[in-house]
Design an enzyme around this catalytic site. Structure first.
Site, PDB file in Angstrom:
ATOM      1  N   ASP B 100      13.090  32.355 -47.123  1.00 50.05           N
ATOM      2  CA  ASP B 100      12.204  31.202 -47.375  1.00 50.05           C
ATOM      3  C   ASP B 100      11.195  31.558 -48.483  1.00 50.05           C
ATOM      4  O   ASP B 100      11.623  31.991 -49.552  1.00 50.05           O
ATOM      5  CB  ASP B 100      11.522  30.809 -46.054  1.00 50.05           C
ATOM      6  CG  ASP B 100      10.684  29.559 -46.138  1.00 50.05           C
ATOM      7  OD1 ASP B 100       9.447  29.677 -46.280  1.00 50.05           O
ATOM      8  OD2 ASP B 100      11.258  28.459 -46.069  1.00 50.05           O
ATOM      9  N   TYR B 151       7.594  17.261 -47.248  1.00 57.68           N
ATOM     10  CA  TYR B 151       6.565  18.149 -46.698  1.00 57.68           C
ATOM     11  C   TYR B 151       5.784  18.898 -47.776  1.00 57.68           C
ATOM     12  O   TYR B 151       4.558  19.060 -47.666  1.00 57.68           O
ATOM     13  CB  TYR B 151       7.168  19.121 -45.678  1.00 57.68           C
ATOM     14  CG  TYR B 151       7.952  20.294 -46.248  1.00 57.68           C
ATOM     15  CD1 TYR B 151       9.217  20.117 -46.824  1.00 57.68           C
ATOM     16  CD2 TYR B 151       7.438  21.587 -46.203  1.00 57.68           C
ATOM     17  CE1 TYR B 151       9.927  21.186 -47.326  1.00 57.68           C
ATOM     18  CE2 TYR B 151       8.147  22.664 -46.697  1.00 57.68           C
ATOM     19  CZ  TYR B 151       9.395  22.466 -47.266  1.00 57.68           C
ATOM     20  OH  TYR B 151      10.101  23.529 -47.783  1.00 57.68           O
ATOM     21  N   TYR B 232       2.103  26.647 -51.453  1.00 56.13           N
ATOM     22  CA  TYR B 232       2.698  25.410 -51.959  1.00 56.13           C
ATOM     23  C   TYR B 232       1.789  24.701 -52.953  1.00 56.13           C
ATOM     24  O   TYR B 232       2.228  23.795 -53.652  1.00 56.13           O
ATOM     25  CB  TYR B 232       2.986  24.446 -50.806  1.00 56.13           C
ATOM     26  CG  TYR B 232       4.019  24.922 -49.820  1.00 56.13           C
ATOM     27  CD1 TYR B 232       3.648  25.683 -48.706  1.00 56.13           C
ATOM     28  CD2 TYR B 232       5.366  24.592 -49.968  1.00 56.13           C
ATOM     29  CE1 TYR B 232       4.592  26.122 -47.788  1.00 56.13           C
ATOM     30  CE2 TYR B 232       6.314  25.018 -49.047  1.00 56.13           C
ATOM     31  CZ  TYR B 232       5.926  25.784 -47.962  1.00 56.13           C
ATOM     32  OH  TYR B 232       6.862  26.202 -47.041  1.00 56.13           O
ATOM     33  N   HIS B 297      17.864  26.971 -40.675  1.00 56.35           N
ATOM     34  CA  HIS B 297      16.978  27.615 -41.638  1.00 56.35           C
ATOM     35  C   HIS B 297      16.498  29.011 -41.263  1.00 56.35           C
ATOM     36  O   HIS B 297      16.459  29.907 -42.109  1.00 56.35           O
ATOM     37  CB  HIS B 297      15.769  26.706 -41.897  1.00 56.35           C
ATOM     38  CG  HIS B 297      14.840  27.240 -42.946  1.00 56.35           C
ATOM     39  ND1 HIS B 297      15.201  27.348 -44.267  1.00 56.35           N
ATOM     40  CD2 HIS B 297      13.575  27.730 -42.855  1.00 56.35           C
ATOM     41  CE1 HIS B 297      14.194  27.869 -44.958  1.00 56.35           C
ATOM     42  NE2 HIS B 297      13.191  28.106 -44.126  1.00 56.35           N
TER      43      HIS B 297
END
Lengths: 329, 318
Positions: B100, B151, B232, B297
């Site tokens: 990830d 998201y 992010y 995931h």
């Protein structure tokens, strides 16, 4: 002697970059255009200069068969100067140069690089980040200063040299620009270009700059006019922003901790250059630590009686040094 | 297993370490919203085979420091921490395993310091967010492609997702995300319907125990989510400064693994990228990508033994 340079603009890394070029003139029938396969030298100027500082080397080296390219770095001269102060880290500037090499030479191509002053700092970073794009480097005046987690740049300068040290005085956005405006662009440039004091540059507030400045033999009225006209047009903020991003660049260069410069290097410095007299520099060069960080450091040249702007002061010698070195590749 | 603090790029990084002190280092990089703990099954296995497993909490997470400024969470800061950790432990090259966000950081680590990485095993996230022309802002692309409720877009507004997580409850958020198995991009409608109602229990799959969830919850309760979410909030900033690496290839031998129920596998363009020529062009030393059937995931927690096997079989070659 052909003093003509070709000028153009190239879109790189989100900005519009002005470059000056001088390539070997193609003799003969022109059917075989050798210009595209000539070795390329990318020249990186410093502060407070422009592409123009390389005029002598570009003339000399193009006549020896090199394609010479000298940009105005981001924020300088005719190259775009982004508004945001944050847009002047070494990552931005190296990004511009990779974009430039891709655009005008080729995206798999390597180039020779020559750097001076800020251009030397950028050249060290270019070699750290993309050694695969640099064939060899001739760097001048500023030694490689490896990233140190304990030494944040501006506070280090402040404790070494005090608040009047020029780099500390430059930090406050707009402040030094206002002072420069009072003194006048021409006077500011002359003070900096003719600086021959081996000590650090101090700019105490309220100092007057009234005494006449005489031009050294290597700087003509025409040269001064050229620099002044460009700096009057684009101002000092862009160039000063490089200094305002020294701490930020340091923060971002953590990934390059303990990385060596893995590009062949020849280093040249004048023994009257203020950088040569920064405490520790002579030992750094002579006692092997410079070489330990730059293992392919092939040669160090210390030029007697020469100051900071060595490539303008002794242009023929510098051109010869460059050619002699690049010839070996 | 020992836990210690190592000085990163101006902050302290917590690392879990297990294995002989002279063993080749395997640096394990977690993603969002997990921690070093997501490697709990691989760490002892690697140690038993003579490797030295090193699993940090990335900056902003768990027991590592979380600096307050959003701009302290660029890929340069995070990779800077990892280089500091690596160079504190060894002068040799290391193996890197990423999942990830950890995988994305691993791609950048290989771009910036190929001299430090012997080989790479990356899970779930292919070489997306690779450096492109900075006039293209990645965030604009995400918004246009997936909409405002994607998201990553919902994470942008400072404090907003943090408030939502607070309201919904950290336990519910962790359970919901770890058990997400929808083969499509993660959309979080602003009505908070994604999280389900407060009396609706979220059962755990066989591969996740209550005490695992409890560990994550405890750590995120202590630290909050801001650190992790700040990763992010730097897409555009990262891209602006990745100019030096536009067109630069990853020159590290790489193994890539993804589950065929991973939401990433269903992001537009990803399947084509993984199975087409571009992935191999960007990563010339890439082995044939592995797609694991029926896996979602959180692949290193869902199929721990298979992933350990894949890692070991690959790094054994170097």
């Amino acid at each position: 002697m052909d003093l003509t340079f070709s000028h153009r603009f190239v879109k790189v890394n989100g900005i519009n970059m002005h470059i000056a070029e001088k390539s070997p003139s193609v003799a003969g029938n022109g059917a075989f255009d050798g210009a595209l396969r000539r070795p390329v030298i990318l020249f990186l100027h410093g502060f407070p200069e422009l592409w123009y500082t390389w005029r002598h080397q570009m003339v000399a080296l193009s006549s020896l068969g090199y394609r010479t390219i000298a940009p105005d770095l981001r924020g300088y001269g005719d190259t775009e100067a982004p508004e945001s102060v944050d847009a002047y880290t070494s990552l931005h500037v190296v990004g511009d140069l990779i974009g430039l090499i891709d655009a005008v030479v080729g995206d798999r191509e390597k180039v020779f690089v020559v750097g001076h002053d800020w251009g030397a700092i950028i050249a060290w970073n270019l070699c750290l980040l993309r050694p695969d794009r640099v064939k060899a480097l001739v760097n001048m005046s500023v030694v490689f200063d490896p990233w140190n987690p304990k030494r944040k740049p501006i506070s280090t300068y402040r404790s070494f040299y005090g608040d009047d040290y020029y780099i500390c005085r430059i930090q406050e956005y707009g402040e030094i620009e206002a002072e420069f405006a009072k003194v006048g662009t021409e006077r500011v440039l002359l003070e900096l270009l003719t600086y021959r004091n081996p000590g650090p540059i101090l700019l105490p507030r309220g100092k007057s700059y009234d005494d006449p400045v005489s031009l050294p033999s290597w700087l003509t009225e025409y040269d001064v006019k050229y620099y002044v006209s460009k700096y009057e047009k684009s101002g000092f903020t862009g160039p000063l922003n490089y200094y305002r991003n020294m701490d930020r660049t340091w923060e971002l260069m953590g990934p390059l901790s303990k990385a060596q410069v893995k590009v062949p290097v020849k280093f040249i410095i004048g023994d009257q250059d203020l950088t040569y007299h920064i405490p520790g520099t002579k030992k750094y060069i002579q006692e092997g630590r410079f070489k330990s960080h730059v293992p392919l450091l092939d040669e160090v040249v210390v030029m007697k009686g020469v100051g900071h702007f060595l490539h303008e002061e002794s242009p023929d010698e510098i051109s010869k040094h460059i050619h002699d070195y690049f010839l070996t590749f | 297993m020992e836990h210690r603090k190592v000085r990163g790029n101006g902050i302290d990084i917590h690392v879990a370490i297990q294995g002989p002190s002279d063993g080749p280092i395997v640096l394990l990089l977690h993603g969002f919203p997990t921690l070093w703990y997501s490697w709990r099954h691989q760490i002892p296995g690697l140690a038993a085979l003579g490797y030295r497993a090193v699993a940090p909490d990335l900056r902003g997470y768990g027991d590592s420091d979380a600096p307050p400024e959003i701009s302290s969470y660029t890929c340069f800061h995070i990779v800077g921490d990892l280089i500091a950790v690596i160079t504190a432990l060894t002068e040799e090259k290391v193996f890197v395993v990423g999942h990830d966000w950890g995988a994305l950081i691993a791609w950048y680590l290989c771009l910036f310091r190929p001299d430090k990485v012997k080989a790479l095993v990356n899970l779930s996230v292919p070489f997306s967010f690779r450096p492109t022309n900075p006039t293209v802002k990645p965030l604009d692309g995400l918004r246009k492609f997936y909409g405002e409720d994607f998201y990553m877009c919902r994470f942008q507004e400072v404090g907003e997702i943090e408030a939502e997580i607070s309201e919904v409850g950290i336990e519910r958020v962790v359970r919901r995300i770890l058990t997400y198995r929808m083969p499509r991009p993660l959309i979080l409608p602003k009505d908070k319907s994604f999280w389900g109602s407060k009396d609706e229990t979220i059962p755990l799959p066989s591969w996740l125990r209550e005490e695992d969830v409890a560990y994550y919850v405890r750590k995120f309760e202590e630290k909050g989510f801001t650190g992790g979410v700040n990763f992010y909030r730097n897409f555009d900033r990262n891209n602006e400064m990745l100019g030096p690496w536009v067109g630069c290839k990853i020159q590290v031998p790489t193994k890539f693994v993804i589950g065929d129920q991973d939401l990433v596998y269903y992001m537009p363009g990803v399947k084509e990228y993984i199975h087409g020529p571009n992935f191999k062009e960007d990563v010339p030393l890439l082995e044939e990508p592995v797609v694991m059937e029926g896996v979602a995931h959180f692949i290193n927690q869902e199929k721990p033994q298979e992933i350990l096997r894949l890692i070991v079989d690959f790094i054994f070659k170097f």
